[in-house]
Write a protein that holds these residues in place. Structure first.
Motif, short mmCIF file in Angstrom:
data_model
loop_
_atom_site.label_atom_id
_atom_site.label_comp_id
_atom_site.label_asym_id
_atom_site.label_seq_id
_atom_site.Cartn_x
_atom_site.Cartn_y
_atom_site.Cartn_z
N ARG A 47 0.83 -1.21 0.00
CA ARG A 47 0.00 0.00 0.00
C ARG A 47 0.86 1.26 0.00
O ARG A 47 0.54 2.25 -0.67
CB ARG A 47 -0.93 0.01 1.21
N ARG A 48 1.96 1.24 0.76
CA ARG A 48 2.84 2.41 0.81
C ARG A 48 3.45 2.69 -0.56
O ARG A 48 3.54 3.85 -0.98
CB ARG A 48 3.94 2.20 1.85
N TYR A 49 3.88 1.66 -1.23
CA TYR A 49 4.49 1.85 -2.56
C TYR A 49 3.44 2.29 -3.57
O TYR A 49 3.73 3.13 -4.45
CB TYR A 49 5.20 0.57 -3.01
N LEU A 50 2.24 1.77 -3.47
CA LEU A 50 1.17 2.20 -4.36
C LEU A 50 0.82 3.66 -4.10
O LEU A 50 0.63 4.45 -5.05
CB LEU A 50 -0.07 1.32 -4.15
N GLU A 51 0.75 4.03 -2.85
CA GLU A 51 0.43 5.42 -2.51
C GLU A 51 1.52 6.37 -3.01
O GLU A 51 1.23 7.47 -3.49
CB GLU A 51 0.24 5.57 -1.00
N ALA A 52 2.78 5.92 -2.90
CA ALA A 52 3.89 6.76 -3.36
C ALA A 52 3.87 6.96 -4.86
O ALA A 52 4.44 7.92 -5.38
CB ALA A 52 5.22 6.12 -2.94
N ARG A 53 3.20 6.06 -5.57
CA ARG A 53 3.12 6.16 -7.03
C ARG A 53 1.68 6.36 -7.50
O ARG A 53 1.28 5.94 -8.56
CB ARG A 53 3.72 4.90 -7.67
N SER A 54 0.92 7.07 -6.65
CA SER A 54 -0.46 7.46 -6.99
C SER A 54 -1.31 6.28 -7.41
O SER A 54 -2.16 6.38 -8.31
CB SER A 54 -0.46 8.54 -8.09
N TRP A 55 -1.07 5.12 -6.82
CA TRP A 55 -1.83 3.91 -7.03
C TRP A 55 -1.73 3.38 -8.47
O TRP A 55 -2.61 2.70 -8.97
CB TRP A 55 -3.30 4.09 -6.61
N ASN A 56 -0.60 3.69 -9.09
CA ASN A 56 -0.30 3.13 -10.41
C ASN A 56 0.48 1.83 -10.19
O ASN A 56 1.60 1.85 -9.69
CB ASN A 56 0.53 4.12 -11.23
N VAL A 57 -0.12 0.71 -10.53
CA VAL A 57 0.46 -0.59 -10.22
C VAL A 57 1.81 -0.78 -10.90
O VAL A 57 2.77 -1.25 -10.27
CB VAL A 57 -0.50 -1.73 -10.62
N ASN A 58 1.93 -0.41 -12.15
CA ASN A 58 3.19 -0.61 -12.88
C ASN A 58 4.33 0.20 -12.27
O ASN A 58 5.44 -0.30 -12.10
CB ASN A 58 3.01 -0.26 -14.36
N LYS A 59 4.03 1.46 -11.93
CA LYS A 59 5.06 2.31 -11.32
C LYS A 59 5.42 1.81 -9.92
O LYS A 59 6.60 1.83 -9.53
CB LYS A 59 4.59 3.75 -11.27
N ALA A 60 4.43 1.37 -9.16
CA ALA A 60 4.69 0.85 -7.83
C ALA A 60 5.51 -0.43 -7.90
O ALA A 60 6.41 -0.66 -7.08
CB ALA A 60 3.38 0.60 -7.10
N LYS A 61 5.22 -1.28 -8.88
CA LYS A 61 5.97 -2.52 -9.06
C LYS A 61 7.44 -2.23 -9.35
O LYS A 61 8.34 -2.84 -8.76
CB LYS A 61 5.36 -3.33 -10.21
N LYS A 62 7.68 -1.28 -10.24
CA LYS A 62 9.06 -0.91 -10.58
C LYS A 62 9.79 -0.38 -9.35
O LYS A 62 10.95 -0.75 -9.09
CB LYS A 62 9.06 0.13 -11.69
N MET A 63 9.12 0.47 -8.59
CA MET A 63 9.73 1.06 -7.39
C MET A 63 10.04 -0.02 -6.36
O MET A 63 11.13 -0.05 -5.77
CB MET A 63 8.79 2.11 -6.80
N LEU A 64 9.09 -0.92 -6.13
CA LEU A 64 9.27 -1.96 -5.13
C LEU A 64 10.36 -2.95 -5.54
O LEU A 64 11.15 -3.40 -4.71
CB LEU A 64 7.95 -2.68 -4.89
N GLU A 65 10.43 -3.28 -6.82
CA GLU A 65 11.47 -4.19 -7.29
C GLU A 65 12.85 -3.57 -7.11
O GLU A 65 13.81 -4.28 -6.77
CB GLU A 65 11.23 -4.54 -8.76
N GLU A 66 12.96 -2.25 -7.30
CA GLU A 66 14.24 -1.58 -7.07
C GLU A 66 14.61 -1.64 -5.59
O GLU A 66 15.78 -1.81 -5.23
CB GLU A 66 14.16 -0.12 -7.53
N THR A 67 13.62 -1.51 -4.72
CA THR A 67 13.88 -1.61 -3.28
C THR A 67 14.34 -3.01 -2.90
O THR A 67 15.28 -3.18 -2.11
CB THR A 67 12.62 -1.24 -2.47
#
Length: 296
Positions: A47-67
């Motif tokens: 949820r935190r990663y989705l919120e950080a990327r305005s609930w865009n799943v693809n952007k949140a996925k990329k961000m989380l994978e980098e983490t």
């Protein structure tokens, strides 16, 4: 003929059921996880990663994978106090023994106490205390508050721009939505130039959480009182309590937390052995009577 105006996508997707569907979608997109990656990727984390990327799943996925890649190499959960204790001697960053009115962990930062210049060591120390702050969050709480005291700050004690940039990048990219608010208390005017340089590296969401607070401004005092109990708040931030950093006492607390961290991540025995060794180093000799703390 009447046209129905579509609501913005962000408004349409604000409902709880839509957000939970996004969490499930993100988890499916990540694919099978194991070990610490699986342990890290809780629903709250997603949820935190989705919120950080305005609930865009693809952007949140990329961000989380980098983490996940970063955590696999940096290994923040394996940093122990004895590895970073030298950075904390002056008390430049420490975890407060009180919470804000919302039950959030409070980190106290005193840039005027900055004495080291090694970027890597400074980043590791900040990461250690971020992980420790998360460890000490109350049940159901996801965020922490920062209090930044500028007493003694000058350009000579200032953290290098590179170090500030690296710390900001780690916070924004790998600890999204962990910072609730940061109070910069009574910064000198000369800090404004440094802030303009640092703010360049911040995303708008993070920079909006930074509040400049001045003791002679009524709105500043009201803002502080809305977040903190004045009885617990140190006088350096307009409260009635005293701020005294005891490195030995703080070390004991961190070493004890190291055991909790190791237990959570599954490396208890190794950490307990190191903790016992380090406690022996910071503990007073047997002949020394324990310190007594009495109320004034």
């Amino acid at each position: 003929m009447y046209l129905i105006r579509r609501q913005p996508q962000t408004q349409q997707e604000n409902g709880p059921s839509e957000r939970e569907a996004k969490v499930c979608e993100l988890r499916a997109a990540l694919g099978p996880l194991s070990g610490r990656s699986l342990q890290f990727c809780t629903d709250s984390c997603l949820r935190r990663y989705l919120e950080a990327r305005s609930w865009n799943v693809n952007k949140a996925k990329k961000m989380l994978e980098e983490t996940l890649k970063w955590r696999a190499t940096f290994k923040p959960e394996e940093i122990r106090w004895h590895e970073v204790a030298h950075e904390g001697v002056t008390g430049k960053i420490s975890r407060a023994n009180f919470h804000d009115r919302y039950g959030r962990t409070v980190l106290i930062m005193r840039p005027g106490m900055q004495t080291t210049k090694c970027t890597e060591d400074n980043v590791r120390y900040m990461v250690y205390l971020l992980e420790n702050g998360i460890l000490n969050l109350a049940d159901g709480q996801e965020q922490m508050s920062w209090l930044i005291d500028f007493t003694g700050w000058s350009l000579s004690t200032n953290i290098p721009i590179k170090t500030s940039r690296d710390c900001i990048n780690v916070l924004q990219n790998h600890y999204p939505q962990r910072l609730a608010i940061a109070f910069l208390y009574n910064p000198p005017r000369i800090f404004e130039a440094f802030w303009k340089a640092v703010r360049y590296f911040m995303d708008p969401i993070t920079s909006q959480k930074v509040k400049f607070v001045y003791p002679k401004k009524k709105e500043s005092l009201e803002l502080m009182q809305s977040y903190f109990d004045i009885e617990n708040l140190p006088s350096e931030f307009g409260g009635k309590a005293s701020l005294e950093y005891d490195h030995e006492e703080f070390s004991r607390s961190m070493v004890e937390d190291d055991v909790r961290t190791a237990k959570f991540w599954g490396s208890v025995e190794k950490s307990r052995h190191v903790a016992d060794d380090h406690l022996a180093q910071v503990a007073p000799p047997p002949s020394t009577p324990p310190l007594a703390i009495t109320a004034s």
